[in-house]
Design an enzyme around this catalytic site. Structure first.
Site, short mmCIF file in Angstrom:
data_model
loop_
_atom_site.label_atom_id
_atom_site.label_comp_id
_atom_site.label_asym_id
_atom_site.label_seq_id
_atom_site.Cartn_x
_atom_site.Cartn_y
_atom_site.Cartn_z
N ASP A 51 6.52 4.77 8.91
CA ASP A 51 6.58 6.23 8.87
C ASP A 51 6.96 6.72 7.47
O ASP A 51 7.85 6.16 6.83
CB ASP A 51 7.66 6.65 9.88
CG ASP A 51 7.70 8.12 10.17
OD1 ASP A 51 6.70 8.65 10.67
OD2 ASP A 51 8.74 8.74 9.88
N GLU B 207 2.42 5.28 6.16
CA GLU B 207 1.94 6.67 6.18
C GLU B 207 2.21 7.26 4.81
O GLU B 207 3.35 7.31 4.38
CB GLU B 207 2.70 7.44 7.27
CG GLU B 207 2.18 8.83 7.47
CD GLU B 207 3.20 9.73 8.18
OE1 GLU B 207 2.78 10.69 8.82
OE2 GLU B 207 4.42 9.48 8.07
C1 GLC Z 1 5.76 11.14 10.50
C2 GLC Z 1 5.42 11.07 11.97
C3 GLC Z 1 5.70 12.40 12.59
C4 GLC Z 1 7.16 12.71 12.40
C5 GLC Z 1 7.58 12.59 10.95
C6 GLC Z 1 9.07 12.53 10.81
O1 GLC Z 1 4.97 12.03 9.82
O2 GLC Z 1 4.12 10.65 12.14
O3 GLC Z 1 5.35 12.44 13.94
O4 GLC Z 1 7.42 14.00 12.85
O5 GLC Z 1 7.10 11.43 10.35
O6 GLC Z 1 9.56 11.29 11.20
#
Ligand code: GLC
Length: 596
Positions: A211, A268
Site C-alpha cells: 500500500d 501502489e
Molecule cells: C491505498 C488503499 C486505499 C486506502 C489508502 C490508505 O490507496 O488502496 O484503499 O484508503 O491506501 O491506506
C-alpha cells in the site's frame, strides 16, 4: 539497465485476482464477508484461470478506512474470522495450485494500534518518535496552525491533527485515525518488518501488495505545497511527500526480508508521473519491488484540484490511450516490469467509466475491456466482479446515503462546507461525480445469485437454514441482472469471455504478456489500435478496439504501419466471435489479428 530479451518469471505470466473480504462472500450470514466465505469460493476462482489471489486487509482494525487502518498486524478482524481461518485459507489456496498475497499497509497504522497509543501518551514515551510529531505554527494574530499546508487524502482537511494532551500535531496523510509511521527510526522499521511481514510470511503467504509504497520517506523540512487550489485552505501535496529521499534505502532493506522468503511484491505508486522514477522501483537490477501500480490509467477523468471535482467522462479516448501507453512503455528496452489493470477496490467499475453501462452495451463494454486488458503486457489483475462485468450502482436506485466510504462522505462534507448544506445544485453535482467515480461501487457486495436474497451474498448460511442479515453495504440494485449464477453456464456471458481471454493470453504469452506495445493510431477518438511485438522472434499481433457505440469502418494496418515489407493479418479473436465483418468494428467490438 537496457535488456534485449525479457526474462520470463512465473509471476510475470500470472493473473492475480483481487478480493475485498468485506464484500466477497459471507459464510456465516452476518452480512459481512469473511475468510471461510473466500475459502468456499476457491474452486470458482481457480476455474477462472487465475494463478494468485490478493486479499485486501483482513487484519484487526476499527475499519475507519475499511481495514487500511490496522490496529494489530498479527490478528484478523473478528467479523472476518481468525488467524486459524487464515491458515486454512492459505493451505486451501496452495492445495489448488494458487498462490496468495496479502495487503501490506505500513505507511500508517490505526490510531488504535498499541504503538500509537503509546506514542501519543506522552512526549517522553519511548515510542513517541515512532510517528511524526511536530510543534504548531502560529499566525501573526496568534492563531494556532498546522506545521504545513498539506491536505490529507480524504476530503479537504489538513494532514495534521492536533493532540490536546501532549500539545503537538501528528501527521496523517490519510484519515485522522491513520497516523503516519516514522520510518526514520530504525527500531520502528524493524518492528514493522517483524509484525506486518515476517508474521505472515512464516505462515506461508507468497507476497504482498504494498500500500502507498512511495510515502514512507518524507522530505526533511516538510515544506508547504504550492497553491494549486486557491479556494482551499489545504493543498494537494502528493508530489512532495511521495518518492522522498530515503525511499530506495528503505525498500532495499525491506527487500532483504522479503527475498529470504521468495515473496513477490506489487507496490501502489501514486503521484509519480516521471517514468524514470517509476523504473527505479521496478528495475530488476535495483531489487526494490517486482512491479507497481501506476495511476495513469485509473486517474483518467479525475478532477485536477480534487478527484471528484469533475464532470462525467470529461476526457477523450486519446488521453486514455496515452495513459495505457505510458504504463506499457515502462518495460520497453528496460529490465523493469509493469502491470495491466483497470479496476481495484479504490476505483469505480471500468465498464461505467471507460465504456457504456446502459443495459444494451454493458456486456459488450465488459468484453471490450477484458480483451484490451488481456492483450496488455505486464502482470494482469482482475478485481472481484470485473469478471462478470459489474457496473456502477445507478443514481436513481442507489442514493448517496448508501455510499459508506470515508473518501465519499468526507467529499460530501467538504462540498457542504464550501457551498452550504442546502445548495442542492452543488450537492447534486457532487453526487453525480460519486456515482461515476466513487470507490463504493467496487465495494458493493458480490452478487453470486440473482435469485437469492441479497444477491446470494450469504447464500450458504441461508441454505443451511440460518437467519441472514442484510449486507453491511446495500446490495447492488442490478444484482438480479449481473451475477455469477446467471453467467456460469452461458457461453456468451462476460464470465465465459473472461475465461476464454485468460486462456488466449496464456497461449500467446510471448506477445501478450511479454511483447512491446505500440499505439499506431494515437489520435483516433473512437478506435484504439495497438500492436504487440515480440522483439526476439519478430512476431506481431494487432489489437483493434472500438470504444464507440457506433459501427466503425476501419482500415487494417498496412505493412508499412507495422514496419514490414508485406503482411497478411489473420483474425484470431473477437469479442463478437462468429459475427465479425471484414473492415468493420461493431459497436464496442474488439478484435485481435496475427501478422503473417
Ligand atoms: C491505498 C488503499 C486505499 C486506502 C489508502 C490508505 O490507496 O488502496 O484503499 O484508503 O491506501 O491506506
Amino acid at each position: 539497465m537496457t535488456v534485449t530479451r525479457r526474462e520470463r518469471k512465473w509471476w510475470k505470466e500470472a493473473v492475480i485476482y483481487q478480493i475485498y473480504p468485506a464484500s466477497f462472500c459471507d459464510a456465516n450470514g452476518d452480512g459481512i464477508g469473511d475468510l471461510p466465505g473466500i475459502t468456499s469460493k476457491l474452486d470458482y476462482i481457480a476455474s477462472l484461470g487465475v494463478n494468485v489471489i490478493w486479499i485486501c486487509p483482513m487484519y484487526e482494525s476499527p475499519q475507519i478506512d475499511m481495514g487500511y487502518d490496522i490496529s494489530n498486524y498479527e490478528d484478523v478482524h473478528k467479523p472476518y474470522g481468525t488467524v486459524q481461518d487464515m491458515e486454512v485459507l492459505i493451505r486451501e489456496t496452495h492445495a489448488r495450485g494458487l498462490r496468495i498475497m496479502l495487503d501490506l499497509v505500513i505507511n500508517h497504522t490505526s490510531d488504535q494500534h498499541g504503538w500509537f497509543k503509546e506514542s501519543r501518551s506522552s512526549k517522553d514515551n519511548p515510542k513517541r518518535d515512532w510517528y511524526i510529531w511536530r510543534q504548531a505554527k502560529y499566525s501573526p494574530s496568534g492563531e494556532r496552525l498546522p506545521p504545513n499546508n498539506w491536505r490529507c487524502n480524504f476530503g479537504g482537511g489538513s494532514a495534521w491533527e492536533w493532540d490536546e494532551q501532549t500539545g503537538e500535531y501528528y501527521l496523517h496523510l490519510f484519515a485522522t485515525e491513520q497516523p503516519d509511521l516514522n520510518w526514520e527510526n530504525p527500531d520502528t522499521r524493524k518492528a514493522i518488518y517483524a509484525s506486518s511481514m515476517e508474521f505472515w510470511l512464516e505462515r506461508g503467504v507468497d507476497g504482498f501488495r504494498v500500500d502507498t509504497v512511495n510515502m514512507y520517506s518524507k522530505p526533511g523540512d516538510l515544506p508547504d505545497a504550492p497553491i494549486v487550489d486557491p479556494k482551499a485552505l489545504f493543498q494537494p501535496a502528493g508530489l512532495l511527500y511521495c518518492n522522498g529521499p530515503r525511499m530506495h534505502e528503505y525498500l532495499g532493506e525491506m527487500n532483504k526480508v522479503l527475498s529470504r522468503y521468495g515473496a513477490i511484491t506489487v507496490g501502489e505508486l501514486p503521484c509519480t508521473p516521471d517514468m524514470a522514477k517509476v523504473l527505479q522501483y521496478v528495475s530488476a537490477e535495483a531489487k526494490q519491488l517486482d512491479m507497481v501500480f501506476q495511476f495513469d490509467v485509473v486517474d483518467v477523468g479525475f478532477g485536477k484540484t480534487h478527484k471528484y471535482e469533475t464532470t462525467l467522462k470529461n476526457y477523450k479516448l486519446p488521453e486514455f490511450k496515452a495513459a495505457v501507453g505510458r504504463t506499457q512503455g515502462l518495460i520497453y528496452k528496460s529490465d523493469g516490469w509493469t502491470t495491466a489493470f483497470v479496476e481495484n477496490h479504490d476505483q469505480a467499475r471500468s465498464v461505467s467509466r471507460f465504456t457504456d453501462d446502459r443495459p444494451e452495451y454493458r456486456a459488450l463494454g465488459a468484453k471490450l475491456l477484458a480483451l484490451m486488458e488481456s492483450c496488455l503486457s505486464g502482470t494482469q489483475y482482475v478485481y472481484q466482479g470485473q469478471e462478470i462485468g459489474c457496473v456502477n450502482a445507478p443514481k436513481e436506485s442507489y442514493p448517496v446515503e448508501n455510499y459508506l466510504d470515508i473518501d465519499s462522505y468526507l467529499f460530501i462534507k467538504m462540498v457542504k462546507e464550501l457551498h452550504g448544506d442546502g445548495n442542492k445544485e452543488e450537492l447534486d453535482k457532487a453526487f453525480t461525480a460519486l456515482q461515476h467515480l466513487a470507490r463504493d461501487h467496487a465495494r458493493i457486495p458480490m452478487a453470486w445469485n440473482g435469485k437469492a436474497k441479497y444477491g446470494g451474498f450469504s447464500e450458504a448460511a441461508e441454505k443451511a437454514g440460518e437467519a441472514i442479515q442484510e449486507p453491511w453495504m446495500k446490495p447492488h440494485p442490478l444484482a438480479s441482472e449481473i451475477n455469477v449464477a446467471s453467467q456460469l453456464d452461458d457461453p456468451d456471458s462476460v464470465l465465459a469471455f473472461w475465461r476464454k481471454m485468460l486462456r488466449f493470453r496464456r497461449e500467446h504469452a510471448d506477445l501478450l504478456v511479454y511483447g512491446d506495445f505500440r499505439d499506431i493510431r494515437p489520435a483516433d477518438e473512437d478506435l484504439f489500435v495497438f500492436v504487440k511485438e515480440d522483439s526476439h522472434s519478430g512476431h506481431k499481433a494487432v489489437v483493434a478496439l472500438n470504444f464507440s457505440t457506433e459501427e466503425k469502418m476501419w482500415q487494417l494496418p498496412s505493412a508499412e504501419e507495422l514496419g514490414l515489407k508485406e503482411v497478411k493479418l489473420v483474425p484470431i479473436m473477437s469479442t463478437q466471435q462468429g459475427k465479425t465483418k471484414e473492415g468493420v468494428l461493431a459497436p464496442l467490438e474488439g478484435q485481435v489479428f496475427l501478422a503473417q
